[in-house]
Design a protein around this motif. Structure first.
Motif, PDB file in Angstrom:
ATOM      1  N   ALA A  99       0.875  -1.141   0.005  1.00 49.34           N
ATOM      2  CA  ALA A  99       0.003  -0.062  -0.081  1.00 49.34           C
ATOM      3  C   ALA A  99       0.805   1.016  -0.242  1.00 49.34           C
ATOM      4  O   ALA A  99       1.733   1.123   0.679  1.00 49.34           O
ATOM      5  N   ALA A 100       0.362   2.292  -0.609  1.00 45.57           N
ATOM      6  CA  ALA A 100       1.220   3.785  -0.945  1.00 45.57           C
ATOM      7  C   ALA A 100       0.107   4.645  -0.875  1.00 45.57           C
ATOM      8  O   ALA A 100      -0.807   4.576  -1.514  1.00 45.57           O
ATOM      9  N   GLY A 101       0.809   5.828  -0.334  1.00 48.27           N
ATOM     10  CA  GLY A 101      -0.218   6.955  -0.167  1.00 48.27           C
ATOM     11  C   GLY A 101      -0.123   7.673   1.112  1.00 48.27           C
ATOM     12  O   GLY A 101       0.844   7.741   1.753  1.00 48.27           O
ATOM     13  N   ARG A 102      -1.248   7.705   1.613  1.00 53.96           N
ATOM     14  CA  ARG A 102      -1.442   8.404   3.018  1.00 53.96           C
ATOM     15  C   ARG A 102      -0.928   7.465   4.052  1.00 53.96           C
ATOM     16  O   ARG A 102      -0.302   7.619   5.135  1.00 53.96           O
ATOM     17  N   THR A 103      -1.137   5.822   3.693  1.00 47.67           N
ATOM     18  CA  THR A 103      -0.593   5.022   4.434  1.00 47.67           C
ATOM     19  C   THR A 103       0.228   3.979   3.436  1.00 47.67           C
ATOM     20  O   THR A 103       0.172   3.681   2.509  1.00 47.67           O
ATOM     21  N   ASN A 104       1.477   3.888   3.984  1.00 47.81           N
ATOM     22  CA  ASN A 104       2.393   2.856   3.496  1.00 47.81           C
ATOM     23  C   ASN A 104       2.603   1.599   4.233  1.00 47.81           C
ATOM     24  O   ASN A 104       3.068   1.808   5.572  1.00 47.81           O
ATOM     25  N   GLY A 105       2.547   0.503   3.537  1.00 41.28           N
ATOM     26  CA  GLY A 105       2.676  -0.761   4.192  1.00 41.28           C
ATOM     27  C   GLY A 105       2.825  -2.006   3.349  1.00 41.28           C
ATOM     28  O   GLY A 105       2.612  -1.802   2.079  1.00 41.28           O
ATOM     29  N   ILE A 106       3.080  -3.138   4.182  1.00 38.58           N
ATOM     30  CA  ILE A 106       3.141  -4.403   3.357  1.00 38.58           C
ATOM     31  C   ILE A 106       1.755  -5.149   3.946  1.00 38.58           C
ATOM     32  O   ILE A 106       1.422  -4.843   5.049  1.00 38.58           O
ATOM     33  N   VAL A 107       0.802  -5.727   2.788  1.00 37.02           N
ATOM     34  CA  VAL A 107      -0.366  -6.258   3.208  1.00 37.02           C
ATOM     35  C   VAL A 107      -0.261  -7.766   2.889  1.00 37.02           C
ATOM     36  O   VAL A 107       0.237  -8.071   1.983  1.00 37.02           O
ATOM     37  N   THR A 108      -1.063  -8.498   3.838  1.00 33.25           N
ATOM     38  CA  THR A 108      -1.316  -9.781   3.536  1.00 33.25           C
ATOM     39  C   THR A 108      -2.580 -10.133   3.594  1.00 33.25           C
ATOM     40  O   THR A 108      -3.370  -9.489   4.414  1.00 33.25           O
ATOM     41  N   GLY A 109      -3.272 -10.778   2.873  1.00 29.03           N
ATOM     42  CA  GLY A 109      -4.786 -10.960   2.638  1.00 29.03           C
ATOM     43  C   GLY A 109      -5.437 -12.349   2.433  1.00 29.03           C
ATOM     44  O   GLY A 109      -4.554 -13.130   2.013  1.00 29.03           O
ATOM     45  N   LEU A 110      -6.715 -12.454   2.519  1.00 29.63           N
ATOM     46  CA  LEU A 110      -7.060 -13.561   2.148  1.00 29.63           C
ATOM     47  C   LEU A 110      -8.602 -13.493   1.674  1.00 29.63           C
ATOM     48  O   LEU A 110      -9.289 -12.824   2.452  1.00 29.63           O
ATOM     49  N   GLU A 111      -9.107 -14.006   0.500  1.00 25.85           N
ATOM     50  CA  GLU A 111     -10.437 -14.156   0.149  1.00 25.85           C
ATOM     51  C   GLU A 111     -10.873 -15.344  -0.190  1.00 25.85           C
ATOM     52  O   GLU A 111     -10.317 -16.215  -0.670  1.00 25.85           O
ATOM     53  N   PHE A 112     -12.138 -15.508   0.144  1.00 23.74           N
ATOM     54  CA  PHE A 112     -12.738 -16.815  -0.021  1.00 23.74           C
ATOM     55  C   PHE A 112     -14.350 -16.678  -0.232  1.00 23.74           C
ATOM     56  O   PHE A 112     -14.979 -15.862   0.084  1.00 23.74           O
ATOM     57  N   THR A 113     -14.656 -17.598  -0.920  1.00 20.80           N
ATOM     58  CA  THR A 113     -16.267 -17.886  -1.185  1.00 20.80           C
ATOM     59  C   THR A 113     -16.590 -19.139  -1.350  1.00 20.80           C
ATOM     60  O   THR A 113     -16.033 -20.183  -1.919  1.00 20.80           O
ATOM     61  N   PHE A 114     -17.474 -19.534  -0.366  1.00 28.18           N
ATOM     62  CA  PHE A 114     -18.049 -20.799  -0.286  1.00 28.18           C
ATOM     63  C   PHE A 114     -19.529 -20.730  -0.835  1.00 28.18           C
ATOM     64  O   PHE A 114     -20.368 -19.967   0.038  1.00 28.18           O
ATOM     65  N   SER A 115     -20.089 -21.716  -1.491  1.00 28.40           N
ATOM     66  CA  SER A 115     -21.365 -21.652  -2.048  1.00 28.40           C
ATOM     67  C   SER A 115     -22.157 -23.164  -2.073  1.00 28.40           C
ATOM     68  O   SER A 115     -21.225 -24.082  -2.316  1.00 28.40           O
ATOM     69  N   PHE A 116     -23.224 -23.189  -1.492  1.00 29.46           N
ATOM     70  CA  PHE A 116     -23.695 -24.277  -1.497  1.00 29.46           C
ATOM     71  C   PHE A 116     -25.604 -24.101  -1.418  1.00 29.46           C
ATOM     72  O   PHE A 116     -26.000 -23.543  -0.654  1.00 29.46           O
ATOM     73  N   ILE A 117     -26.032 -24.805  -2.466  1.00 32.59           N
ATOM     74  CA  ILE A 117     -27.666 -24.596  -2.777  1.00 32.59           C
ATOM     75  C   ILE A 117     -27.812 -23.223  -2.476  1.00 32.59           C
ATOM     76  O   ILE A 117     -28.887 -23.145  -1.472  1.00 32.59           O
ATOM     77  N   GLY A 118     -27.610 -22.222  -3.042  1.00 32.01           N
ATOM     78  CA  GLY A 118     -28.078 -20.909  -3.103  1.00 32.01           C
ATOM     79  C   GLY A 118     -27.523 -20.198  -1.837  1.00 32.01           C
ATOM     80  O   GLY A 118     -27.808 -18.957  -1.871  1.00 32.01           O
ATOM     81  N   PHE A 119     -26.746 -20.829  -0.951  1.00 33.00           N
ATOM     82  CA  PHE A 119     -26.203 -20.069   0.344  1.00 33.00           C
ATOM     83  C   PHE A 119     -24.784 -19.599  -0.274  1.00 33.00           C
ATOM     84  O   PHE A 119     -24.168 -20.414  -0.807  1.00 33.00           O
ATOM     85  N   GLU A 120     -24.299 -18.498   0.225  1.00 34.01           N
ATOM     86  CA  GLU A 120     -22.911 -18.206  -0.136  1.00 34.01           C
ATOM     87  C   GLU A 120     -22.271 -17.367   1.113  1.00 34.01           C
ATOM     88  O   GLU A 120     -22.863 -16.418   1.553  1.00 34.01           O
ATOM     89  N   LEU A 121     -21.070 -17.884   1.545  1.00 39.65           N
ATOM     90  CA  LEU A 121     -20.341 -17.383   2.092  1.00 39.65           C
ATOM     91  C   LEU A 121     -18.979 -16.685   1.775  1.00 39.65           C
ATOM     92  O   LEU A 121     -18.403 -17.406   1.185  1.00 39.65           O
ATOM     93  N   TYR A 122     -18.973 -15.315   1.672  1.00 42.01           N
ATOM     94  CA  TYR A 122     -18.119 -14.413   1.361  1.00 42.01           C
ATOM     95  C   TYR A 122     -17.265 -13.680   2.044  1.00 42.01           C
ATOM     96  O   TYR A 122     -17.900 -12.958   3.204  1.00 42.01           O
TER      97      TYR A 122
END
Length: 208
Positions: A99-122
């Motif tokens: 990240a750079a700008g007003r805040t400068n740093g190193i970022v670690t992250g995780l994104e996930f999506t679980f889907s089952f019969i119309g339900f979704e957890l994001y």
């Protein structure tokens, strides 16, 4: 000492993802690029415009954000897509970036999506290691749990959690309603209902 720690994390992350992407070189050569654009509009005390751009090619995930980690701050990410399933489908993407700008740093992250019969957890979460002071380090997570009675309609609950270094966890709770048309999606969020801190957020997204 702090800078050595942050640099070490950055080097290890680059080595990790370089090794993974090298293993997926054949997949990258045969896959098509898929792009996504999202704009989040926060109607809080001060209006916030938050654009997000993503690009995926096979296992490779690239992402750029503005005003996400902080106002007037841009972040760039590289990640690795892990997906599969049949009735229960999943997409898990560990990421690393800067990240750079007003805040400068190193970022670690995780994104996930679980889907089952119309339900979704994001969920999308990150931890930022600030390059100027560890007191500015923070954890952030955004999670949606939705149900889709129709292909073009979904509703559910949402939560945002923020924890700055050595402070108490802040939680925003809300509800959401979304619709889609072709490659476009529109989702409305209402957080902290019946309180002095309530606010509305609108998310506009498109894939191509």
């Amino acid at each position: 000492m702090k800078n050595i720690f942050v640099v070490s994390i950055s080097i290890l992350s680059v080595i990790f993802f370089s090794d993974i992407l090298a293993q997926e070189q054949d997949t990258l050569e045969t896959s098509d690029w898929e792009y996504g654009v999202e704009t989040d509009l926060y109607f809080t005390d001060s209006f916030v415009f938050l654009p997000i751009f993503t690009a995926d090619k096979g296992k490779l995930h690239l992402e750029a954000r503005y005003n996400y980690e902080d106002l007037k701050t841009v972040s760039a990410w590289v990640g690795y897509n892990i997906s599969g399933g049949n009735e229960f489908e999943y997409i898990i993407t560990p990421m690393v970036g800067g990240a750079a700008g007003r805040t400068n740093g190193i970022v670690t992250g995780l994104e996930f999506t679980f889907s089952f019969i119309g339900f979704e957890l994001y969920s999308e979460s990150e931890y930022l290691f600030d390059l100027e002071s560890k007191e500015n380090n923070f954890f952030y997570s955004w999670t949606d749990l939705t149900y889709s009675p129709l292909d073009w309609l979904w509703f559910g609950i949402s939560g945002e959690m923020t924890k700055v270094y050595q402070t108490e966890l802040e939680i925003e709770r809300g509800v959401l309603l979304g619709v889609s048309y072709q490659n476009f999606e529109f989702t409305a969020y209402y957080y902290n209902a019946f309180s002095d801190d309530d606010f509305v957020m609108l998310a506009l997204a498109a894939e191509f």
